[in-house]
Design an enzyme around this catalytic site. Structure first.
Site, PDB file in Angstrom:
ATOM      1  N   LYS A 103     -11.858  13.524  27.129  1.00 33.50           N
ATOM      2  CA  LYS A 103     -11.762  13.311  28.446  1.00 33.50           C
ATOM      3  C   LYS A 103     -12.285  11.899  28.552  1.00 33.50           C
ATOM      4  O   LYS A 103     -13.105  11.239  27.987  1.00 33.50           O
ATOM      5  CB  LYS A 103     -12.630  14.132  29.247  1.00 33.50           C
ATOM      6  N   ASP A 115      -6.615   5.448  36.299  1.00 34.21           N
ATOM      7  CA  ASP A 115      -6.859   4.427  35.191  1.00 34.21           C
ATOM      8  C   ASP A 115      -7.072   5.279  33.883  1.00 34.21           C
ATOM      9  O   ASP A 115      -7.313   4.588  32.768  1.00 34.21           O
ATOM     10  CB  ASP A 115      -8.134   3.655  35.313  1.00 34.21           C
ATOM     11  N   ARG A 173      -2.983  25.907  30.867  1.00 37.94           N
ATOM     12  CA  ARG A 173      -3.313  26.110  32.336  1.00 37.94           C
ATOM     13  C   ARG A 173      -2.139  26.692  32.810  1.00 37.94           C
ATOM     14  O   ARG A 173      -1.129  26.847  32.467  1.00 37.94           O
ATOM     15  CB  ARG A 173      -3.516  24.816  32.916  1.00 37.94           C
ATOM     16  N   ASP A 241      -3.383  23.904  38.357  1.00 37.06           N
ATOM     17  CA  ASP A 241      -3.603  22.999  37.020  1.00 37.06           C
ATOM     18  C   ASP A 241      -4.869  23.002  36.528  1.00 37.06           C
ATOM     19  O   ASP A 241      -5.372  22.706  35.434  1.00 37.06           O
ATOM     20  CB  ASP A 241      -3.298  21.550  37.382  1.00 37.06           C
ATOM     21  N   ASN A 242      -6.026  23.616  37.322  1.00 41.49           N
ATOM     22  CA  ASN A 242      -7.348  23.685  36.892  1.00 41.49           C
ATOM     23  C   ASN A 242      -7.952  25.083  36.429  1.00 41.49           C
ATOM     24  O   ASN A 242      -8.915  25.508  36.522  1.00 41.49           O
ATOM     25  CB  ASN A 242      -8.492  23.276  37.903  1.00 41.49           C
TER      26      ASN A 242
HETATM   27  P1  AMP Z   1      -8.235  16.862  38.362  1.00 38.64           P
HETATM   28  O1  AMP Z   1      -8.441  16.632  39.784  1.00 38.64           O
HETATM   29  O2  AMP Z   1      -9.376  16.240  37.595  1.00 38.64           O
HETATM   30  O3  AMP Z   1      -8.123  18.224  38.079  1.00 38.64           O
HETATM   31  O4  AMP Z   1      -6.855  15.843  38.085  1.00 38.64           O
HETATM   32  C1  AMP Z   1      -5.624  16.099  38.531  1.00 38.64           C
HETATM   33  C2  AMP Z   1      -4.552  15.255  37.879  1.00 38.64           C
HETATM   34  O5  AMP Z   1      -4.910  13.907  37.967  1.00 38.64           O
HETATM   35  C3  AMP Z   1      -4.588  15.645  36.341  1.00 38.64           C
HETATM   36  O6  AMP Z   1      -3.212  15.593  36.082  1.00 38.64           O
HETATM   37  C4  AMP Z   1      -5.403  14.475  35.669  1.00 38.64           C
HETATM   38  O7  AMP Z   1      -5.263  14.304  34.522  1.00 38.64           O
HETATM   39  C5  AMP Z   1      -5.373  13.407  36.657  1.00 38.64           C
HETATM   40  N1  AMP Z   1      -6.311  12.534  36.939  1.00 38.64           N
HETATM   41  C6  AMP Z   1      -7.457  12.715  37.448  1.00 38.64           C
HETATM   42  N2  AMP Z   1      -8.268  11.763  37.229  1.00 38.64           N
HETATM   43  C7  AMP Z   1      -7.456  10.351  36.520  1.00 38.64           C
HETATM   44  C8  AMP Z   1      -7.635   9.284  36.347  1.00 38.64           C
HETATM   45  N3  AMP Z   1      -9.172   8.561  36.638  1.00 38.64           N
HETATM   46  N4  AMP Z   1      -6.601   8.777  35.824  1.00 38.64           N
HETATM   47  C9  AMP Z   1      -5.376   9.205  35.253  1.00 38.64           C
HETATM   48  N5  AMP Z   1      -5.272  10.604  35.802  1.00 38.64           N
HETATM   49  C10 AMP Z   1      -6.284  11.104  36.381  1.00 38.64           C
HETATM   50 MG    MG Z   2      -7.290  19.069  36.393  1.00 37.69          MG
END
Ligand code: AMP
Ligand code: MG
Length: 470
Positions: A103, A115, A173, A241-242
């Site tokens: 991660k 980023d 997922r 997706d989570n």
């Molecule tokens: P999350 O909210 O962590 O479940 O992320 C939702 C989506 O956003 C997923 O596809 C992650 O891979 C993407 N994502 C979250 N944070 C970042 C980041 N800093 N850079 C690139 N993609 C991100």
């Molecule tokens: Mg996620």
């Protein structure tokens, strides 16, 4: 050393192969020796440090997985591993395989505007929460190691960059099935066959393997959410997706273990509508299950059969939740009115703003009132009912006490504690994360060093909400 990459068995559009963006001059912030032992990982610490800071070793093939998903109720077709990549699977001497997912590994084709990086704060939160849940018996992904370095990343302020290895049998997922369904029936079948082969082999010999697969995924999801409710855990971002197809707690964001019991508690301060509030979690689990069932349409034509799987979710949830709460109350002989006893208690704790964990554990000793107990009539009425109910039990008083002490933790990873650990780690304390990991690994056995941490927190430290930024 033994790594494989079974995801390469899938067609090329399921992923993008790419290399991680290394983290320069990284040092270890945490190394999960329990997991190293459990999975018999015979790699030198230095190798684990190298892998966690972005080095690929033999047998690994780094790739970003494609998936989609529903975020806050809306379908997003552009998702995928945006800041994490799958390195491969560690194969244990018993031939079990565990994904190692890095991660914070940099940008991928699915990063959108992000980023691709992770900050120390968020990976410490994930590392510790997953270990805390694991110790409580809640299905969860785990984490192997955290590294950090001098690089800084902009979130709401500049923060230290970090990377973490997440470990679980699979990172597939609900959203992977949504993506597959958006492509072609063949994609759905290929994905389902892969999941059955590697993770649900018991389905293969069933007359209707895909039905059994959906049913088992939903049952596991229901059990996981029942666990969350019983331990007072609010996930905060239950987007599809989570949601892991293994029914494991997955993708830790602004989660919280509750302080005062609050039925409508919302840990995520960007969730203004409370879609993912504590009391909504079982329903959202069902909503997400409906999305998954819909994505199974190419595999299970009959809407009735898909609906049966959803009905089974509800039954599994109800059964499991009551069983877990019964144990927390030191009860073993199921009775119909237990549901009412549990509901009355939660209404009372909510009304009087009582600390959930300290209260539940206090029930081990009924000899005298505890400071935490409300003095109100409704609580006295509940206590009377509880004592009456205990008369119908076969457990002795000491057995009841023992059951309560081993189902209600003394030490809980409250948000203010997580914040304290993060601040110390950011200041350079390289021990604190693993000290807490070890403490949280046996939260039921009191340790004198925990004294400052096991009382209900001061009001200004309670119920801290977090944003999604991570
Ligand atoms: P999350 O909210 O962590 O479940 O992320 C939702 C989506 O956003 C997923 O596809 C992650 O891979 C993407 N994502 C979250 N944070 C970042 C980041 N800093 N850079 C690139 N993609 C991100
Ligand atoms: Mg996620």
């Amino acid at each position: 050393m033994s790594f494989t990459q079974t995801y390469l068995d899938l067609p090329a559009d399921f992923y993008t192969s790419l290399a991680p963006e290394p983290l320069a001059q990284a040092h270890l912030v945490a190394l999960n020796r329990d997991l190293i032992k459990l999975h018999q990982i015979n790699l030198p610490d230095q190798t684990i440090l190298d892998i966690t800071s972005g080095q690929i070793i033999e047998g690994m093939t780094a790739l970003a997985q494609k998936y989609t998903g529903h975020q806050f109720g809306y379908y997003n077709p552009d998702l995928g591993d945006g800041r994490g990549i799958l390195l491969g699977q560690w194969q244990t001497p018993k031939n079990e395989r565990f994904d190692w997912h890095l991660k914070g590994a940099g940008r991928t084709p699915y990063s959108r505007r992000g980023d691709g990086r992770a900050v120390l704060r968020s990976v410490i939160r994930e590392y510790l929460a997953s270990e805390a849940l694991y110790a409580l018996g809640v299905p969860t992904t785990r984490a192997l190691a955290i590294v950090s370095g001098d690089e800084q990343v902009w979130r709401e302020a500049l923060e230290p960059r970090a990377m973490m290895i997440r470990v679980t049998p699979t990172h597939i997922r609900f959203g992977h099935f949504e993506w597959a369904a958006s492509q072609s029936p063949q994609h759905s079948q290929t994905l389902a066959d892969y999941v059955i082969k590697h993770h649900y082999p018991e389905c293969a010999s069933e007359p209707k393997p895909y039905e059994t697969l959906l049913k088992l995924i939903l049952q596991r999801t229901a059990r996981m959410i029942a666990h969350w409710q019983s331990v007072g855990f609010n996930h905060g971002v239950m987007n599809t997706d989570n949601m892991s197809v293994l029914g494991e707690t997955f993708d830790f964001g602004p989660y919280a273990f509750m302080d005062d019991f609050k039925i409508g508690y919302i840990c995520n301060h960007t969730d203004t509508g409370g879609r993912y509030a504590y009391n909504e979690q079982p329903n959202v689990g069902l909503w997400n299950s409906q999305v998954l069932a819909q994505a199974f349409e190419p595999l299970i034509e009959s809407a009735d059969i898909r609906q049966n799987c959803l009905n089974d979710y509800v039954e599994t949830y109800n059964q499991h939740y009551v069983d877990l709460m019964r144990a927390k109350l030191g009860l073993t002989n199921p009775q119909d009115k237990d549901k009412l006893l549990i509901a009355d208690l939660l209404i009372c704790l909510d009304k009087h703003k009582v600390d959930y964990h300290v209260f539940m554990r206090s029930l081990a000793n009924l000899d005298q009132p505890h400071d935490i107990w409300p003095t109100s009539d409704d609580y006295q009425a509940w206590l009377f009912d509880y004592k009456q109910r205990l008369k119908q039990e076969t457990l002795s008083e000491s057995e009841r006490k023992e059951l309560i002490l081993k189902t209600n933790p003394a030490l809980v990873l409250r948000n203010y504690i997580a914040q304290h650990i993060i601040e110390q780690a950011e200041k350079g304390d390289r021990e604190i994360v693993d000290t807490w990991r070890q403490w949280l690994a046996s939260p039921f056995t009191e340790n004198p060093e925990w004294q400052p941490w096991i009382q209900p927190p001061h009001s200004h430290l309670k119920g801290q909400k977090l944003s999604c930024s991570s």
